[in-house]
Structure formats: C-alpha cells, structure tokens
Scaffold this motif. Sequence first.
Motif, PDB file in Angstrom:
ATOM      1  N   ASP A   9       1.077  -1.016   0.085  1.00  0.00           N
ATOM      2  CA  ASP A   9       0.078   0.595  -0.129  1.00  0.00           C
ATOM      3  C   ASP A   9       0.975   1.140   0.059  1.00  0.00           C
ATOM      4  O   ASP A   9       1.152   2.170   1.113  1.00  0.00           O
ATOM      5  CB  ASP A   9      -0.566   0.189   1.333  1.00  0.00           C
ATOM      6  CG  ASP A   9      -1.534   1.073   2.066  1.00  0.00           C
ATOM      7  OD1 ASP A   9      -1.646   1.998   0.204  1.00  0.00           O
ATOM      8  OD2 ASP A   9      -2.627   1.968   2.445  1.00  0.00           O
ATOM      9  N   VAL A  10       1.599   1.635  -1.113  1.00  0.00           N
ATOM     10  CA  VAL A  10       2.200   3.029  -0.753  1.00  0.00           C
ATOM     11  C   VAL A  10       1.466   4.507  -1.297  1.00  0.00           C
ATOM     12  O   VAL A  10       2.336   5.030  -0.678  1.00  0.00           O
ATOM     13  CB  VAL A  10       3.178   2.363  -2.329  1.00  0.00           C
ATOM     14  CG1 VAL A  10       3.796   3.524  -2.829  1.00  0.00           C
ATOM     15  CG2 VAL A  10       3.752   0.936  -2.504  1.00  0.00           C
ATOM     16  N   ASP A  11       0.780   4.285  -1.388  1.00  0.00           N
ATOM     17  CA  ASP A  11      -0.022   5.754  -1.379  1.00  0.00           C
ATOM     18  C   ASP A  11      -0.858   5.530  -0.131  1.00  0.00           C
ATOM     19  O   ASP A  11      -1.222   6.766   0.090  1.00  0.00           O
ATOM     20  CB  ASP A  11      -0.735   5.844  -2.712  1.00  0.00           C
ATOM     21  CG  ASP A  11      -2.181   4.684  -2.956  1.00  0.00           C
ATOM     22  OD1 ASP A  11      -2.664   3.866  -2.097  1.00  0.00           O
ATOM     23  OD2 ASP A  11      -2.783   5.179  -3.364  1.00  0.00           O
ATOM     24  N   GLY A  12      -0.590   4.635   0.579  1.00  0.00           N
ATOM     25  CA  GLY A  12      -1.845   4.801   2.208  1.00  0.00           C
ATOM     26  C   GLY A  12      -3.029   5.563   2.227  1.00  0.00           C
ATOM     27  O   GLY A  12      -3.143   5.592   3.219  1.00  0.00           O
ATOM     28  N   ASP A  13      -3.739   4.662   1.668  1.00  0.00           N
ATOM     29  CA  ASP A  13      -5.117   4.650   0.884  1.00  0.00           C
ATOM     30  C   ASP A  13      -6.303   3.821   2.183  1.00  0.00           C
ATOM     31  O   ASP A  13      -7.134   3.509   2.516  1.00  0.00           O
ATOM     32  CB  ASP A  13      -5.343   5.142  -0.155  1.00  0.00           C
ATOM     33  CG  ASP A  13      -5.761   4.443  -1.008  1.00  0.00           C
ATOM     34  OD1 ASP A  13      -5.001   2.489  -0.396  1.00  0.00           O
ATOM     35  OD2 ASP A  13      -5.743   4.196  -2.113  1.00  0.00           O
ATOM     36  N   SER A  19      -2.714   1.759  -8.920  1.00  0.00           N
ATOM     37  CA  SER A  19      -2.690   2.945  -8.108  1.00  0.00           C
ATOM     38  C   SER A  19      -1.337   2.623  -7.805  1.00  0.00           C
ATOM     39  O   SER A  19       0.085   2.641  -7.968  1.00  0.00           O
ATOM     40  CB  SER A  19      -3.299   3.641  -7.435  1.00  0.00           C
ATOM     41  OG  SER A  19      -2.493   5.154  -7.340  1.00  0.00           O
ATOM     42  N   ASP A  20      -1.059   1.613  -6.570  1.00  0.00           N
ATOM     43  CA  ASP A  20       0.410   1.313  -6.448  1.00  0.00           C
ATOM     44  C   ASP A  20       0.719   0.975  -7.396  1.00  0.00           C
ATOM     45  O   ASP A  20       1.946   0.992  -6.662  1.00  0.00           O
ATOM     46  CB  ASP A  20      -0.057   0.585  -4.965  1.00  0.00           C
ATOM     47  CG  ASP A  20      -1.040   1.309  -3.670  1.00  0.00           C
ATOM     48  OD1 ASP A  20      -0.679   2.317  -3.334  1.00  0.00           O
ATOM     49  OD2 ASP A  20      -2.353   0.542  -3.285  1.00  0.00           O
ATOM     50  N   LEU A  23       2.677   3.308  -9.479  1.00  0.00           N
ATOM     51  CA  LEU A  23       3.507   4.227  -8.576  1.00  0.00           C
ATOM     52  C   LEU A  23       4.827   3.437  -8.386  1.00  0.00           C
ATOM     53  O   LEU A  23       5.634   4.292  -8.058  1.00  0.00           O
ATOM     54  CB  LEU A  23       3.504   4.870  -7.049  1.00  0.00           C
ATOM     55  CG  LEU A  23       2.246   5.798  -6.936  1.00  0.00           C
ATOM     56  CD1 LEU A  23       1.885   5.369  -5.299  1.00  0.00           C
ATOM     57  CD2 LEU A  23       2.344   7.130  -7.903  1.00  0.00           C
ATOM     58  N   THR A  37       9.176   5.807   1.932  1.00  0.00           N
ATOM     59  CA  THR A  37       7.502   5.160   2.218  1.00  0.00           C
ATOM     60  C   THR A  37       7.441   4.916   1.134  1.00  0.00           C
ATOM     61  O   THR A  37       7.218   3.138   1.015  1.00  0.00           O
ATOM     62  CB  THR A  37       6.893   6.726   2.190  1.00  0.00           C
ATOM     63  OG1 THR A  37       6.456   6.931   3.165  1.00  0.00           O
ATOM     64  CG2 THR A  37       5.177   5.647   2.193  1.00  0.00           C
ATOM     65  N   LEU A  38       8.000   4.381  -0.248  1.00  0.00           N
ATOM     66  CA  LEU A  38       8.105   3.798  -0.750  1.00  0.00           C
ATOM     67  C   LEU A  38       8.971   2.525  -0.388  1.00  0.00           C
ATOM     68  O   LEU A  38       8.470   1.092  -0.696  1.00  0.00           O
ATOM     69  CB  LEU A  38       8.752   4.392  -2.071  1.00  0.00           C
ATOM     70  CG  LEU A  38       8.853   3.027  -3.232  1.00  0.00           C
ATOM     71  CD1 LEU A  38       7.235   2.915  -4.169  1.00  0.00           C
ATOM     72  CD2 LEU A  38       9.662   4.023  -4.868  1.00  0.00           C
TER      73      LEU A  38
END
Length: 76
Positions: A9-13, A19-20, A23, A37-38
Amino acid sequence: IPAYSQSGDVDGDGSVTISDALLVLRAAVGLAPWSATLLYTGDVAPLVNGVPAPDRKIDVFDVLLILRKAVGLSSY
C-alpha cells in the motif's frame, strides 16, 4: 515508528490497488524518485515461502507482486 511492513500500500489509502503498482513501476523505471515510504511499503519481492523478503531495491518484481495482490491473485 511502526513495525516494518511490506504491505504494497504505497499511497497509504488503506488498500493495495493498481494505483500502488503504478507508483512502484514509475520508481522502478526511474520516472519517480524512491522515497523512504516507497521502500518501506513497496519492497515486497522476492517472496520466500509466500512471505515478502525485501531486497532493499524497487524493481519490476515488486511491481508484479503488488499488481497480483491488487487484482486478488496473491495475498502475501
């Protein structure tokens, strides 16, 4: 500091989505900079006995595993 998590969960949603994977793909091919974070959440490859074993790099294998999780083909 939270425990190390190779969630994807790279985008933290809160969920692993395409989408992750996109990214991580952008970072893997050099179109976006790597971030803490990535690496913290997106470094999922390789899998060892079905569990992420981070190798401290972001590459196409991370992208593919996150994509597989996003579409329900893997639960790692």
